[in-house]
Design a protein around this motif. Sequence first.
Motif, PDB file in Angstrom:
ATOM      1  N   LYS A 160       0.816  -1.111   0.023  1.00 20.68           N
ATOM      2  CA  LYS A 160      -0.059  -0.060  -0.122  1.00 20.68           C
ATOM      3  C   LYS A 160       0.582   1.482   0.084  1.00 20.68           C
ATOM      4  CE  LYS A 160      -1.699   1.366   3.946  1.00 20.68           C
ATOM      5  NZ  LYS A 160      -1.304   2.959   4.484  1.00 20.68           N
ATOM      6  N   ASN A 161       2.021   1.109   0.969  1.00 23.73           N
ATOM      7  CA  ASN A 161       2.810   2.517   1.004  1.00 23.73           C
ATOM      8  C   ASN A 161       3.854   2.649  -0.078  1.00 23.73           C
ATOM      9  OD1 ASN A 161       1.142   2.914   3.195  1.00 23.73           O
ATOM     10  ND2 ASN A 161       2.775   2.207   4.744  1.00 23.73           N
TER      11      ASN A 161
ATOM     12  N   ARG B 167       1.670  14.118  13.886  1.00 24.95           N
ATOM     13  CA  ARG B 167       2.154  14.150  12.565  1.00 24.95           C
ATOM     14  C   ARG B 167       2.030  15.115  11.568  1.00 24.95           C
ATOM     15  NH1 ARG B 167      -0.443   8.563  10.368  1.00 24.95           N
ATOM     16  NH2 ARG B 167       1.294   8.824   8.974  1.00 24.95           N
ATOM     17  N   PRO B 168       3.086  16.233  12.026  1.00 26.56           N
ATOM     18  CA  PRO B 168       2.942  17.393  11.140  1.00 26.56           C
ATOM     19  C   PRO B 168       3.696  17.082   9.899  1.00 26.56           C
ATOM     20  CG  PRO B 168       4.794  17.409  12.746  1.00 26.56           C
ATOM     21  CD  PRO B 168       3.855  16.280  13.116  1.00 26.56           C
ATOM     22  N   VAL B 169       3.458  18.352   8.879  1.00 27.68           N
ATOM     23  CA  VAL B 169       4.010  18.079   7.640  1.00 27.68           C
ATOM     24  C   VAL B 169       5.210  19.214   7.276  1.00 27.68           C
ATOM     25  CG1 VAL B 169       2.151  16.698   6.559  1.00 27.68           C
ATOM     26  CG2 VAL B 169       2.161  19.319   6.499  1.00 27.68           C
ATOM     27  N   ASN B 170       5.519  19.683   8.402  1.00 24.97           N
ATOM     28  CA  ASN B 170       6.525  20.811   8.151  1.00 24.97           C
ATOM     29  C   ASN B 170       7.580  20.764   7.514  1.00 24.97           C
ATOM     30  OD1 ASN B 170       6.953  19.159  10.642  1.00 24.97           O
ATOM     31  ND2 ASN B 170       8.782  20.458  11.133  1.00 24.97           N
ATOM     32  N   LEU B 171       8.156  19.512   7.425  1.00 32.98           N
ATOM     33  CA  LEU B 171       9.222  19.186   6.798  1.00 32.98           C
ATOM     34  C   LEU B 171       9.149  18.959   5.490  1.00 32.98           C
ATOM     35  CD1 LEU B 171      11.056  16.165   9.045  1.00 32.98           C
ATOM     36  CD2 LEU B 171      11.292  18.899   8.982  1.00 32.98           C
TER      37      LEU B 171
ATOM     38  N   LEU C 134      14.862  14.948  10.358  1.00 37.64           N
ATOM     39  CA  LEU C 134      14.617  13.390  10.703  1.00 37.64           C
ATOM     40  C   LEU C 134      14.084  12.563   9.307  1.00 37.64           C
ATOM     41  CD1 LEU C 134      11.352  13.286  11.028  1.00 37.64           C
ATOM     42  CD2 LEU C 134      11.612  13.866  13.239  1.00 37.64           C
TER      43      LEU C 134
ATOM     44  N   THR D 299      11.943  11.609   7.013  1.00 37.71           N
ATOM     45  CA  THR D 299      10.278  11.284   6.704  1.00 37.71           C
ATOM     46  C   THR D 299      10.173  10.517   5.466  1.00 37.71           C
ATOM     47  OG1 THR D 299       8.409  12.456   5.985  1.00 37.71           O
ATOM     48  CG2 THR D 299      10.498  13.759   6.212  1.00 37.71           C
ATOM     49  N   VAL D 300       9.287   9.551   5.358  1.00 41.31           N
ATOM     50  CA  VAL D 300       9.035   8.561   4.320  1.00 41.31           C
ATOM     51  C   VAL D 300       8.423   9.566   3.376  1.00 41.31           C
ATOM     52  CG1 VAL D 300       7.718   6.431   3.698  1.00 41.31           C
ATOM     53  CG2 VAL D 300       9.168   6.712   5.778  1.00 41.31           C
ATOM     54  N   THR D 301       7.106   9.886   3.612  1.00 44.19           N
ATOM     55  CA  THR D 301       6.379  10.773   2.603  1.00 44.19           C
ATOM     56  C   THR D 301       6.934  12.052   2.386  1.00 44.19           C
ATOM     57  OG1 THR D 301       4.760  11.651   4.361  1.00 44.19           O
ATOM     58  CG2 THR D 301       4.150   9.662   2.956  1.00 44.19           C
TER      59      THR D 301
ATOM     60  N   ASP E   4       5.151  -0.031  12.040  1.00 47.91           N
ATOM     61  CA  ASP E   4       3.856  -0.485  11.497  1.00 47.91           C
ATOM     62  C   ASP E   4       3.862  -1.814  11.813  1.00 47.91           C
ATOM     63  OD1 ASP E   4       3.733   1.300   8.238  1.00 47.91           O
ATOM     64  OD2 ASP E   4       3.514   2.044  10.402  1.00 47.91           O
TER      65      ASP E   4
ATOM     66  N   ILE F   4       9.049   6.483  16.661  1.00 47.78           N
ATOM     67  CA  ILE F   4       8.708   7.142  15.570  1.00 47.78           C
ATOM     68  C   ILE F   4       7.466   7.971  15.731  1.00 47.78           C
ATOM     69  CG2 ILE F   4       7.899   7.158  13.319  1.00 47.78           C
ATOM     70  CD1 ILE F   4      10.998   6.053  13.584  1.00 47.78           C
ATOM     71  N   PHE F   5       6.482   7.566  16.467  1.00 45.51           N
ATOM     72  CA  PHE F   5       5.261   8.523  16.572  1.00 45.51           C
ATOM     73  C   PHE F   5       5.137   8.607  18.163  1.00 45.51           C
ATOM     74  CE2 PHE F   5       3.945   8.880  12.333  1.00 45.51           C
ATOM     75  CZ  PHE F   5       4.037   7.647  11.790  1.00 45.51           C
TER      76      PHE F   5
ATOM     77  N   ARG G  29      -2.799  -0.157  12.071  1.00 46.02           N
ATOM     78  CA  ARG G  29      -1.736  -1.334  12.692  1.00 46.02           C
ATOM     79  C   ARG G  29      -2.061  -1.784  14.025  1.00 46.02           C
ATOM     80  NH1 ARG G  29      -0.384  -2.747   7.653  1.00 46.02           N
ATOM     81  NH2 ARG G  29       0.328  -0.606   6.520  1.00 46.02           N
TER      82      ARG G  29
HETATM   83  C1  EPZ Z   1       4.841   6.777   6.706  1.00 45.78           C
HETATM   84  O1  EPZ Z   1       3.946   7.687   7.094  1.00 45.78           O
HETATM   85  C2  EPZ Z   1       3.841   5.555   6.490  1.00 45.78           C
HETATM   86  N1  EPZ Z   1       2.614   5.969   5.506  1.00 45.78           N
HETATM   87  C3  EPZ Z   1       3.222   5.281   7.854  1.00 45.78           C
HETATM   88  O2  EPZ Z   1       2.533   4.108   7.695  1.00 45.78           O
HETATM   89  C4  EPZ Z   1       4.533   4.953   8.560  1.00 45.78           C
HETATM   90  O3  EPZ Z   1       4.093   4.530   9.824  1.00 45.78           O
HETATM   91  C5  EPZ Z   1       5.451   6.171   8.440  1.00 45.78           C
HETATM   92  O4  EPZ Z   1       5.770   6.399   7.340  1.00 45.78           O
HETATM   93  C6  EPZ Z   1       6.779   5.651   9.419  1.00 45.78           C
HETATM   94  O5  EPZ Z   1       7.259   4.509   9.018  1.00 45.78           O
HETATM   95  C7  EPZ Z   1       2.748   6.042   4.034  1.00 45.78           C
HETATM   96  O6  EPZ Z   1       3.848   5.718   3.476  1.00 45.78           O
HETATM   97  C8  EPZ Z   1       1.520   6.329   3.590  1.00 45.78           C
HETATM   98  P1  EPZ Z   1       6.994   9.942   8.489  1.00 45.78           P
HETATM   99  P2  EPZ Z   1       4.701   9.220   7.136  1.00 45.78           P
HETATM  100  O7  EPZ Z   1       6.851  11.308   7.783  1.00 45.78           O
HETATM  101  O8  EPZ Z   1       5.361   9.438   6.087  1.00 45.78           O
HETATM  102  C9  EPZ Z   1       7.763  13.113  11.636  1.00 45.78           C
HETATM  103  C10 EPZ Z   1       0.509   2.638   7.769  1.00 45.78           C
HETATM  104  O9  EPZ Z   1      -0.051   2.190   8.631  1.00 45.78           O
HETATM  105  N2  EPZ Z   1       7.524  14.277  10.926  1.00 45.78           N
HETATM  106  O10 EPZ Z   1       8.215   9.167   8.169  1.00 45.78           O
HETATM  107  O11 EPZ Z   1       3.397  10.285   7.532  1.00 45.78           O
HETATM  108  C11 EPZ Z   1       6.298  12.149  12.096  1.00 45.78           C
HETATM  109  O12 EPZ Z   1       5.466  13.056  13.253  1.00 45.78           O
HETATM  110  C12 EPZ Z   1       0.965   4.251   7.858  1.00 45.78           C
HETATM  111  O13 EPZ Z   1       0.567   2.321   6.810  1.00 45.78           O
HETATM  112  C13 EPZ Z   1       7.547  15.543  11.161  1.00 45.78           C
HETATM  113  O14 EPZ Z   1       7.827  15.638  12.443  1.00 45.78           O
HETATM  114  O15 EPZ Z   1       5.552   9.192   8.374  1.00 45.78           O
HETATM  115  C14 EPZ Z   1       6.784  10.907  12.876  1.00 45.78           C
HETATM  116  O16 EPZ Z   1       7.003  11.085  14.225  1.00 45.78           O
HETATM  117  C15 EPZ Z   1       1.221   4.577   9.417  1.00 45.78           C
HETATM  118  N3  EPZ Z   1       7.408  16.327  10.263  1.00 45.78           N
HETATM  119  C16 EPZ Z   1       8.127  10.849  11.937  1.00 45.78           C
HETATM  120  O17 EPZ Z   1       8.782  12.144  11.659  1.00 45.78           O
HETATM  121  C17 EPZ Z   1       7.074  16.050   8.975  1.00 45.78           C
HETATM  122  O18 EPZ Z   1       6.928  16.936   8.055  1.00 45.78           O
HETATM  123  C18 EPZ Z   1       8.244   9.858  10.774  1.00 45.78           C
HETATM  124  O19 EPZ Z   1       7.137  10.150   9.978  1.00 45.78           O
HETATM  125  C19 EPZ Z   1       6.979  14.813   8.746  1.00 45.78           C
HETATM  126  C20 EPZ Z   1       7.175  13.719   9.562  1.00 45.78           C
END
Ligand code: EPZ
Length: 419
Positions: free
Chosen positions: A22-23, A121-125, A160, A162-164, A304, A326-327, A370
């Motif tokens: 999915k991801n 789950r901010p998107v600031n990055l 840090l 960030t995947v997306t 996950d 992570i979260f 999850r």
């Molecule tokens: C992806 O989410 C996955 N989703 C998540 O899977 C997965 O849990 C996560 O990566 C970690 O592996 C998809 O790929 C669609 P991150 P994402 O940005 O990208 C912080 C599932 O169950 N952060 O890697 O949103 C954030 O808060 C889902 O399928 C910032 O602070 O996660 C977290 O603490 C759940 N600022 C850490 O980074 C930002 O701009 C990692 O988050 C972005 C993230």
Amino acid sequence: MDRIVITGGRPLKGCVRIGGAKNAALPIMASCLLGGGDCVIGNVPRVRDVATMNALLSLLGVSVRMEGTQLILNASAVTQTAAPYELVKTMRASVLVLGPLLARFGEAEVSLPGGCAIGTRPVNLHLKGLAALGADIRLEYGYIRARAPRLRGGCIDFDLPTVTGTENLMMAACLAKGTTVIRNAAREPEIVDLARFLTKRGARIYGAGTDTITIEGVERLHGAEHRVIPDRIEAGTYLMAGAITGGEVHVRECEALHLGTVLSKLREVGVEIREEPQAVTAVGPRRLQAVEVKTLAYPGFPTDLQAQIMAVMCLANGTSVVTETIFDARFLHVPELQRMGACIEVESASAVIRGVASLTGAPVMASDLRASAGLVLAGLAAQGQTEISRVYHLDRGYEQLEEKLSSLGGDVRRVAGAA
Ligand code: EPZ
């Protein structure tokens, strides 16, 4: 709302096929916005999040059609560059349209995703990275309003991994003028899969899968065909189903390579793991051993699979510690497991689990994708009946869950609920 009813206590035995990740599918689908031509995507899982992404892309004007098992997307006639709150609030991954829309059309308006059950789950990055490529970013009335006549290559240092965030910036940089370097990039296999697809379409990307990714911008991208990698989280979930029930589960069409730390952790637990290139078998021991688990960015133990390994630890011999790095709020499954007789104490980012001889079935509630998978595992091992409500969370990421578990001998059925 539908419920899943499980009568536990049976060892699961047999073979399941793992679906597409999915991801990996979600960013690959969003990337169709970067150019014209048909994007023909195979092995896309039939899960709710994919349906939501298809709905969002259709709203933007993308032609979306299924031909057999192939998803065909064509963004030649896109007219819209705004992703509305009503859709984004149901799936955070909608933010993945931001980078491609901005790169191709010079503007994008995407609702801020808002929080969710596992944290703020901010998107600031994501936004900081796009600003580094020359975008004008404003936050107005809960929306991200981004403008950039033409993105220009730049250097992005993520605080840090960030995947997306990495995926959004990698996509945006494909059409920027000049070269972009992303440092402290996430290294997940889903990012490598996206890079492979973009490269097939004419992008110039180097270093995906490492912490430094270099993207040389090009004028345009064309269509391509691609088959999405297997879902390592689904695979890990079924292997743990075999482990927790003392059964023997063979998962095929999965990438053992993507499960490295998970397989070594399961071996520590006492699970016999047999690896083949595209398949893994887990044989559950008579008694599971307590371990320490810390979730980390890839290639560390995946967050996950945290709820799922915690469920396994509830029945382990001894005291385990599961630390979520992570979260900031990914322990909502704990009170539900406690209702089933688990002995768990949460101390800030760690859960201390004292293994018990058995769990008892109970009515429990799913809170996120999850966490609900963790409750399913607990229900499979518990004595008696477990009823899981709000299973729409499960449907977001698990295709044919009850059919697959039933094929392994599990007593699992879905009960249609009132609307
Ligand atoms: C992806 O989410 C996955 N989703 C998540 O899977 C997965 O849990 C996560 O990566 C970690 O592996 C998809 O790929 C669609 P991150 P994402 O940005 O990208 C912080 C599932 O169950 N952060 O890697 O949103 C954030 O808060 C889902 O399928 C910032 O602070 O996660 C977290 O603490 C759940 N600022 C850490 O980074 C930002 O701009 C990692 O988050 C972005 C993230």
